[in-house]
Scaffold this motif. Structure first.
Motif, PDB file in Angstrom:
ATOM      1  N   ARG A 247       0.815  -1.222   0.000  1.00  0.00           N
ATOM      2  CA  ARG A 247       0.000   0.000   0.000  1.00  0.00           C
ATOM      3  C   ARG A 247       0.846   1.269   0.000  1.00  0.00           C
ATOM      4  O   ARG A 247       0.340   2.373  -0.156  1.00  0.00           O
ATOM      5  CB  ARG A 247      -0.901   0.011   1.247  1.00  0.00           C
ATOM      6  CG  ARG A 247      -1.944  -1.106   1.262  1.00  0.00           C
ATOM      7  CD  ARG A 247      -2.728  -1.094   2.561  1.00  0.00           C
ATOM      8  NE  ARG A 247      -3.233   0.237   2.855  1.00  0.00           N
ATOM      9  CZ  ARG A 247      -3.130   0.832   4.041  1.00  0.00           C
ATOM     10  NH1 ARG A 247      -2.574   0.207   5.056  1.00  0.00           N
ATOM     11  NH2 ARG A 247      -3.602   2.038   4.233  1.00  0.00           N
ATOM     12  N   LEU A 248       2.169   1.098   0.216  1.00  0.00           N
ATOM     13  CA  LEU A 248       3.057   2.268   0.298  1.00  0.00           C
ATOM     14  C   LEU A 248       4.372   1.960  -0.408  1.00  0.00           C
ATOM     15  O   LEU A 248       5.018   0.951  -0.126  1.00  0.00           O
ATOM     16  CB  LEU A 248       3.316   2.605   1.776  1.00  0.00           C
ATOM     17  CG  LEU A 248       4.310   3.734   2.082  1.00  0.00           C
ATOM     18  CD1 LEU A 248       3.817   5.077   1.523  1.00  0.00           C
ATOM     19  CD2 LEU A 248       4.524   3.854   3.606  1.00  0.00           C
ATOM     20  N   VAL A 249       4.749   2.835  -1.346  1.00  0.00           N
ATOM     21  CA  VAL A 249       6.042   2.725  -2.027  1.00  0.00           C
ATOM     22  C   VAL A 249       6.892   3.917  -1.609  1.00  0.00           C
ATOM     23  O   VAL A 249       6.579   5.061  -1.946  1.00  0.00           O
ATOM     24  CB  VAL A 249       5.887   2.700  -3.566  1.00  0.00           C
ATOM     25  CG1 VAL A 249       7.256   2.782  -4.245  1.00  0.00           C
ATOM     26  CG2 VAL A 249       5.158   1.436  -4.013  1.00  0.00           C
ATOM     27  N   LEU A 250       7.944   3.654  -0.848  1.00  0.00           N
ATOM     28  CA  LEU A 250       8.913   4.683  -0.523  1.00  0.00           C
ATOM     29  C   LEU A 250       9.921   4.718  -1.669  1.00  0.00           C
ATOM     30  O   LEU A 250      10.411   3.671  -2.096  1.00  0.00           O
ATOM     31  CB  LEU A 250       9.646   4.351   0.790  1.00  0.00           C
ATOM     32  CG  LEU A 250       8.765   4.056   2.003  1.00  0.00           C
ATOM     33  CD1 LEU A 250       9.635   3.659   3.205  1.00  0.00           C
ATOM     34  CD2 LEU A 250       7.917   5.267   2.362  1.00  0.00           C
ATOM     35  N   ALA A 251      10.214   5.912  -2.180  1.00  0.00           N
ATOM     36  CA  ALA A 251      11.113   6.000  -3.330  1.00  0.00           C
ATOM     37  C   ALA A 251      12.250   6.966  -3.061  1.00  0.00           C
ATOM     38  O   ALA A 251      12.052   8.066  -2.543  1.00  0.00           O
ATOM     39  CB  ALA A 251      10.337   6.437  -4.569  1.00  0.00           C
TER      40      ALA A 251
ATOM     41  N   GLY B 231       0.367   5.582   7.885  1.00  0.00           N
ATOM     42  CA  GLY B 231      -0.478   4.564   8.510  1.00  0.00           C
ATOM     43  C   GLY B 231      -0.294   3.187   7.897  1.00  0.00           C
ATOM     44  O   GLY B 231      -1.265   2.434   7.745  1.00  0.00           O
ATOM     45  N   CYS B 232       0.932   2.856   7.517  1.00  0.00           N
ATOM     46  CA  CYS B 232       1.211   1.550   6.901  1.00  0.00           C
ATOM     47  C   CYS B 232       2.247   0.778   7.719  1.00  0.00           C
ATOM     48  O   CYS B 232       3.105   1.361   8.375  1.00  0.00           O
ATOM     49  CB  CYS B 232       1.729   1.735   5.480  1.00  0.00           C
ATOM     50  SG  CYS B 232       0.468   2.345   4.342  1.00  0.00           S
ATOM     51  N   THR B 233       2.149  -0.549   7.642  1.00  0.00           N
ATOM     52  CA  THR B 233       3.093  -1.419   8.338  1.00  0.00           C
ATOM     53  C   THR B 233       4.262  -1.754   7.399  1.00  0.00           C
ATOM     54  O   THR B 233       4.158  -1.596   6.178  1.00  0.00           O
ATOM     55  CB  THR B 233       2.408  -2.739   8.731  1.00  0.00           C
ATOM     56  OG1 THR B 233       2.075  -3.446   7.527  1.00  0.00           O
ATOM     57  CG2 THR B 233       1.153  -2.492   9.543  1.00  0.00           C
ATOM     58  N   PRO B 234       5.366  -2.272   7.957  1.00  0.00           N
ATOM     59  CA  PRO B 234       6.476  -2.689   7.085  1.00  0.00           C
ATOM     60  C   PRO B 234       6.054  -3.717   6.039  1.00  0.00           C
ATOM     61  O   PRO B 234       6.538  -3.687   4.913  1.00  0.00           O
ATOM     62  CB  PRO B 234       7.493  -3.278   8.076  1.00  0.00           C
ATOM     63  CG  PRO B 234       7.224  -2.563   9.354  1.00  0.00           C
ATOM     64  CD  PRO B 234       5.738  -2.349   9.376  1.00  0.00           C
ATOM     65  N   LYS B 235       5.151  -4.613   6.392  1.00  0.00           N
ATOM     66  CA  LYS B 235       4.708  -5.640   5.434  1.00  0.00           C
ATOM     67  C   LYS B 235       3.964  -5.046   4.245  1.00  0.00           C
ATOM     68  O   LYS B 235       3.884  -5.651   3.178  1.00  0.00           O
ATOM     69  CB  LYS B 235       3.793  -6.657   6.132  1.00  0.00           C
ATOM     70  CG  LYS B 235       4.559  -7.768   6.827  1.00  0.00           C
ATOM     71  CD  LYS B 235       3.717  -9.045   6.860  1.00  0.00           C
ATOM     72  CE  LYS B 235       4.480 -10.232   7.399  1.00  0.00           C
ATOM     73  NZ  LYS B 235       5.817 -10.377   6.834  1.00  0.00           N
TER      74      LYS B 235
END
Ligand SMILES: [Mg+2]
Length: 168
Positions: free
Chosen positions: A28-32, A107-111
């Motif tokens: 749900r989250l892409v860190l770039a 609001g996202c987990t590492p998974k």
């Protein structure tokens, strides 16, 4: 895997990471990373291909987030604002604090999170430290700075190991 410099796959570019494939893996989250990942060093304007990729991610329910170590004042902020995404500059990669703060804000987990970047000893190592899946991309441009070639050579064994264990 914590304290590991091994990525989960090596990809030709960020745009080769398909939103549907990421969503199918529960992302749900892409860190770039910014420099040499989204654009070459010094480029300040998001190219159309990056704008399209960001929109493809959003349509799949995935937030793109700029996690940059750039020390150039305003670089990360200006780029993120032009692209319309949240950001964090001076992130201190490979320390995990920046990753944890970004996930908390979103609001996202590492998974549910991946990190995409071009460097093993900042982007990949930091992601593993934070429990985030590290996806490595080929640097957009090595030319212009001899130190980048040296670093790339040192990274090569870890790139090869990473190629054997792709996430997507
Ligand atoms: Mg980079």
């Amino acid at each position: 895997m914590p304290f590991s410099p091994i990525p989960r796959g090596v990809y030709p570019s960020v745009t080769s990471l398909r939103a549907k494939d990421l969503a199918d893996r529960g992302i749900r989250l892409v860190l770039a990373d910014l420099d040499n990942t989204l654009v070459p060093y010094k480029v300040t304007q998001p190219p159309q291909a990056i704008v399209d990729w960001k929109e493809e991610l959003e349509a799949a329910g995935i937030q793109l987030f700029l996690l940059s170590n750039s020390r150039k004042p305003g670089r990360a902020k200006n780029f993120a604002e032009k692209l319309g995404i949240p950001y964090q500059g001076h992130s201190g990669k490979p320390k995990k604090a920046g990753y944890l703060r970004a996930m908390e804000r979103m609001g996202c987990t590492p998974k549910e999170t991946v990190m995409v970047g071009d460097q093993i000893f900042t982007d990949t190592l930091g992601a593993n430290n934070a429990g985030v899946t590290p996806l490595l991309v080929e640097p957009i441009r090595l030319a212009g700075n001899p130190a980048r070639y040296v670093r790339y050579a040192i990274e090569t064994p870890f790139r090869l190991l990473g190629k054997g264990r792709p996430f997507l």
